[in-house]
Motif scaffolding. Structure first.
Motif, PDB file in Angstrom:
ATOM      1  N   ASN A  56      37.826  42.382  41.277  1.00 48.47           N
ATOM      2  CA  ASN A  56      37.637  41.013  41.757  1.00 48.47           C
ATOM      3  C   ASN A  56      36.454  40.391  41.016  1.00 48.47           C
ATOM      4  OD1 ASN A  56      35.966  39.109  43.510  1.00 48.47           O
ATOM      5  ND2 ASN A  56      37.874  39.101  44.680  1.00 48.47           N
ATOM      6  N   SER A  57      36.558  39.108  40.751  1.00 51.17           N
ATOM      7  CA  SER A  57      35.584  38.443  39.886  1.00 51.17           C
ATOM      8  C   SER A  57      34.224  38.167  40.534  1.00 51.17           C
ATOM      9  CB  SER A  57      36.171  37.102  39.412  1.00 51.17           C
ATOM     10  OG  SER A  57      36.444  36.251  40.522  1.00 51.17           O
ATOM     11  N   TRP A  58      34.150  38.147  41.884  1.00 54.45           N
ATOM     12  CA  TRP A  58      32.965  37.584  42.521  1.00 54.45           C
ATOM     13  C   TRP A  58      31.678  38.362  42.273  1.00 54.45           C
ATOM     14  CZ3 TRP A  58      31.850  32.966  44.047  1.00 54.45           C
ATOM     15  CH2 TRP A  58      30.687  32.761  44.781  1.00 54.45           C
ATOM     16  N   ASN A  59      31.711  39.689  42.456  1.00 53.06           N
ATOM     17  CA  ASN A  59      30.447  40.443  42.457  1.00 53.06           C
ATOM     18  C   ASN A  59      29.707  40.356  41.129  1.00 53.06           C
ATOM     19  OD1 ASN A  59      30.774  41.082  45.070  1.00 53.06           O
ATOM     20  ND2 ASN A  59      31.239  43.254  44.788  1.00 53.06           N
ATOM     21  N   PHE A  60      30.419  40.185  40.042  1.00 55.47           N
ATOM     22  CA  PHE A  60      29.708  40.046  38.766  1.00 55.47           C
ATOM     23  C   PHE A  60      29.597  38.589  38.322  1.00 55.47           C
ATOM     24  CE2 PHE A  60      29.356  39.783  34.168  1.00 55.47           C
ATOM     25  CZ  PHE A  60      28.139  40.437  34.008  1.00 55.47           C
ATOM     26  N   PHE A  61      30.722  37.863  38.343  1.00 57.34           N
ATOM     27  CA  PHE A  61      30.719  36.513  37.769  1.00 57.34           C
ATOM     28  C   PHE A  61      30.335  35.422  38.767  1.00 57.34           C
ATOM     29  CE2 PHE A  61      33.613  38.705  34.820  1.00 57.34           C
ATOM     30  CZ  PHE A  61      33.030  38.337  33.611  1.00 57.34           C
ATOM     31  N   ALA A  62      30.579  35.644  40.025  1.00 58.67           N
ATOM     32  CA  ALA A  62      30.394  34.598  41.049  1.00 58.67           C
ATOM     33  C   ALA A  62      31.044  33.291  40.564  1.00 58.67           C
ATOM     34  CB  ALA A  62      28.928  34.432  41.394  1.00 58.67           C
ATOM     35  N   ASP A  69      37.686  35.242  31.346  1.00 56.50           N
ATOM     36  CA  ASP A  69      37.108  36.430  32.002  1.00 56.50           C
ATOM     37  C   ASP A  69      38.196  37.234  32.706  1.00 56.50           C
ATOM     38  OD1 ASP A  69      34.462  35.731  31.289  1.00 56.50           O
ATOM     39  OD2 ASP A  69      34.287  34.423  33.049  1.00 56.50           O
ATOM     40  N   ILE A  70      39.146  36.525  33.300  1.00 54.45           N
ATOM     41  CA  ILE A  70      40.229  37.213  34.014  1.00 54.45           C
ATOM     42  C   ILE A  70      41.125  37.949  33.003  1.00 54.45           C
ATOM     43  CG2 ILE A  70      42.252  36.870  35.504  1.00 54.45           C
ATOM     44  CD1 ILE A  70      39.558  36.442  36.944  1.00 54.45           C
ATOM     45  N   TYR A  89      45.359  45.259  40.995  1.00 54.98           N
ATOM     46  CA  TYR A  89      45.142  43.832  41.298  1.00 54.98           C
ATOM     47  C   TYR A  89      43.960  43.279  40.504  1.00 54.98           C
ATOM     48  CZ  TYR A  89      48.452  44.463  45.064  1.00 54.98           C
ATOM     49  OH  TYR A  89      49.590  44.727  45.772  1.00 54.98           O
ATOM     50  N   VAL A  90      44.183  42.136  39.870  1.00 51.10           N
ATOM     51  CA  VAL A  90      43.121  41.419  39.173  1.00 51.10           C
ATOM     52  C   VAL A  90      42.920  40.143  39.973  1.00 51.10           C
ATOM     53  CG1 VAL A  90      42.405  40.391  36.993  1.00 51.10           C
ATOM     54  CG2 VAL A  90      43.947  42.360  36.992  1.00 51.10           C
ATOM     55  N   ASN A  91      41.824  40.070  40.689  1.00 48.68           N
ATOM     56  CA  ASN A  91      41.671  39.016  41.698  1.00 48.68           C
ATOM     57  C   ASN A  91      40.638  37.965  41.306  1.00 48.68           C
ATOM     58  OD1 ASN A  91      43.499  40.532  43.095  1.00 48.68           O
ATOM     59  ND2 ASN A  91      42.095  41.201  44.709  1.00 48.68           N
ATOM     60  N   ILE A  92      41.108  36.721  41.266  1.00 47.32           N
ATOM     61  CA  ILE A  92      40.207  35.584  41.022  1.00 47.32           C
ATOM     62  C   ILE A  92      39.610  35.214  42.372  1.00 47.32           C
ATOM     63  CG2 ILE A  92      40.029  33.246  40.116  1.00 47.32           C
ATOM     64  CD1 ILE A  92      42.871  33.658  38.927  1.00 47.32           C
ATOM     65  N   GLY A 126      51.338  44.670  33.237  1.00 45.68           N
ATOM     66  CA  GLY A 126      51.738  45.577  34.318  1.00 45.68           C
ATOM     67  C   GLY A 126      50.789  45.527  35.495  1.00 45.68           C
ATOM     68  N   LEU A 127      50.019  44.424  35.589  1.00 47.60           N
ATOM     69  CA  LEU A 127      49.049  44.267  36.676  1.00 47.60           C
ATOM     70  C   LEU A 127      49.487  43.127  37.593  1.00 47.60           C
ATOM     71  CD1 LEU A 127      45.894  44.550  34.382  1.00 47.60           C
ATOM     72  CD2 LEU A 127      46.847  46.347  35.850  1.00 47.60           C
ATOM     73  N   LYS A 128      48.764  42.937  38.688  1.00 46.47           N
ATOM     74  CA  LYS A 128      49.098  41.882  39.644  1.00 46.47           C
ATOM     75  C   LYS A 128      47.910  40.935  39.787  1.00 46.47           C
ATOM     76  CE  LYS A 128      52.276  44.853  42.267  1.00 46.47           C
ATOM     77  NZ  LYS A 128      53.540  44.132  42.097  1.00 46.47           N
ATOM     78  N   LEU A 129      48.214  39.691  40.190  1.00 48.86           N
ATOM     79  CA  LEU A 129      47.165  38.672  40.255  1.00 48.86           C
ATOM     80  C   LEU A 129      46.818  38.316  41.700  1.00 48.86           C
ATOM     81  CD1 LEU A 129      45.465  36.703  38.419  1.00 48.86           C
ATOM     82  CD2 LEU A 129      47.146  34.966  39.040  1.00 48.86           C
TER      83      LEU A 129
END
Ligand code: GLA
Length: 418
Positions: A56-62, A69-70, A89-92, A126-129
């Motif tokens: 998930n993007s928050w903890n590093f990118f906020a 980045d995604i 899962y690749v979570n925005i 092969g990943l999920k969003l």
């Protein structure tokens, strides 16, 4: 009443895919009404049967996160072996949202020029969003959220190919709960639960399998009612920070919540900080081990393109991931504490068991080691096991001395506890 997940799975297994995907066209000629024995439901395959894994993007990118980045994160999840280890899962998180147009349709902002193209890219790996919104008018970072647009937004996510939604309470408190039910906590809670159920129903109506993640910081014993609003996971605490105090206090707040976790519905002690801030190798190991013991979602939150080999080795430790992903889904319980030492155990499939010993204090070496009481765990030694961080065999005996550096952990899997 929520459509039974077991029933949904059974229905899905029995019907050919095409039958499920199609909706019968409306008849042009008036026909005799068809008698239905049960209300029509859209069957979806079960999701989150083990705790979701991803990034998930928050903890590093906020708030700085961008489309690029995604994409980079997706590339790195594949290149570093994280995908093979189970991260899917690749979570925005927050700050992708733009404005609504005259029809109320939400658009992404300039950091995310084309969400459908981004989803296609992530899927091509092969990943999920995953995506993020809130039941109020604004997200926590002040961007447009889903209030009064739940169905429209759920349909939009599904049209993009979104596989996961984190739904964060944020402004719903101030703008709806406090306004519609001032000074009435019970009524406020009913409003909140209804808001979460509204998005649950909107997601279900899309027919797309979408993991539903509640984020309201563990208020109002969310673990008691989360499953009734279709939640696959729910945050049990406030926001995690990349330091030992935050991680250890969140860990302690999880004691007693084991009975609420299981396949399809998990306690979420927040996303991983492994590799962030100034966490030491021992702290990274303990954090990751204990989130696995807790059957927590393993959502990495670090800078993947600049990940050190050491952090990568922690995040991809297959033995530890196997504890997290154990199909029984039994969360660990704290067996006992002795001063700054804690012992947690987790039952695993096949009668196996994981035992974790954490040193939350300063170094404990041979002059003053901790003595592990197997009796307090209902066990007696000797027990043959595997130390999941050295990868070596280990024999646990009653009252054996255990030397642990500050904030480090001993994590052992016992195949046949007795
Ligand atoms: C809240 C959540 C965080 C993150 C931010 C985004 O604080 O708890 O995990 O999603 O909002 O604004």
């Amino acid at each position: 009443m929520r459509f039974s997940r077991a029933l949904a799975v059974a229905a899905f297994a029995l019907c050919p895919l095409a039958t499920i995907a199609q909706t019968a066209p409306a008849p042009k000629v008036p026909q005799k009404p068809v008698q239905r024995s049960a209300p029509q439901q859209v069957a979806r395959p079960a999701v989150a049967q083990t705790p979701p894994m991803g990034w998930n993007s928050w903890n590093f990118f906020a708030g700085r996160v961008t489309d690029q980045d995604i994409r980079n994160a997706a590339d790195q999840i594949v290149a570093t072996g994280m995908k093979d280890a189970g991260y899917i899962y690749v979570n925005i998180d927050d700050t992708w949202e733009g404005d609504r147009d005259a029809d109320g349709a939400l658009h992404s902002n300039s950091k995310f020029p084309d969400m459908k193209a981004l989803a296609d890219y992530v899927h091509s790996k092969g990943l999920k969003l995953g995506i993020y919104s809130s039941p109020g008018p604004k997200t926590c970072a002040g961007f447009a959220a889903s209030l009064d647009h739940e169905v429209q937004d759920a349909q939009l996510y599904a049209s993009w190919g979104v596989d996961y939604l984190k739904y964060d309470l944020c402004s719903f408190r101030q703008t709806v709960m406090s306004v519609q039910a001032p000074n009435d906590k019970a009524a406020q809670m009913r409003l909140m639960v209804a808001a979460y159920d509204k998005m649950n129903k909107a997601l279900k109506a899309t027919g797309r399998p979408i993991v539903y993640s509640l984020c309201q910081y563990g208020w109002d014993a969310v673990w008691e009612w989360g499953p009734s609003v279709g939640a696959n996971l729910w945050r049990t605490t406030g926001d995690i920070q990349p330091n030992w105090q935050s991680i250890y206090s969140i860990l302690n707040e999880q004691a007693g919540l084991a009975k609420y976790a299981g396949p399809g519905h998990w306690n979420d002690p927040d996303m991983l900080e492994v590799g962030n801030g100034k966490l030491t190798p021992a702290e990274n190991r303990t954090h990751f081990s204990m989130w696995a013991m807790l059957a927590a979602p393993l959502l990495a939150g670090n800078d993947l393109p600049n990940m050190t080999p050491e952090v990568r080795a922690i995040l991809t430790n297959r033995d530890v991931i196997a504890i997290d992903q154990d199909r029984l889904g039994h969360q660990a319980t704290r067996a006992y504490s002795e001063g700054e030492l804690d012992v947690w155990t987790r039952p695993l499939s096949g009668g196996a068991m994981a035992i974790a010993v954490i040193n939350a204090g300063s170094d404990r070496y041979s002059t003053h080691p901790f003595h592990l009481s197997l009796a307090k765990l209902g066990l007696h030694g000797p027990l043959q096991g595997k130390d999941l961080w050295t990868g070596k065999d280990i024999t646990l005996t009653d009252n054996m001395p255990i030397e642990l550096a500050s904030h480090d952990i001993l994590l052992v899997r016992i195949a046949s506890p007795k």
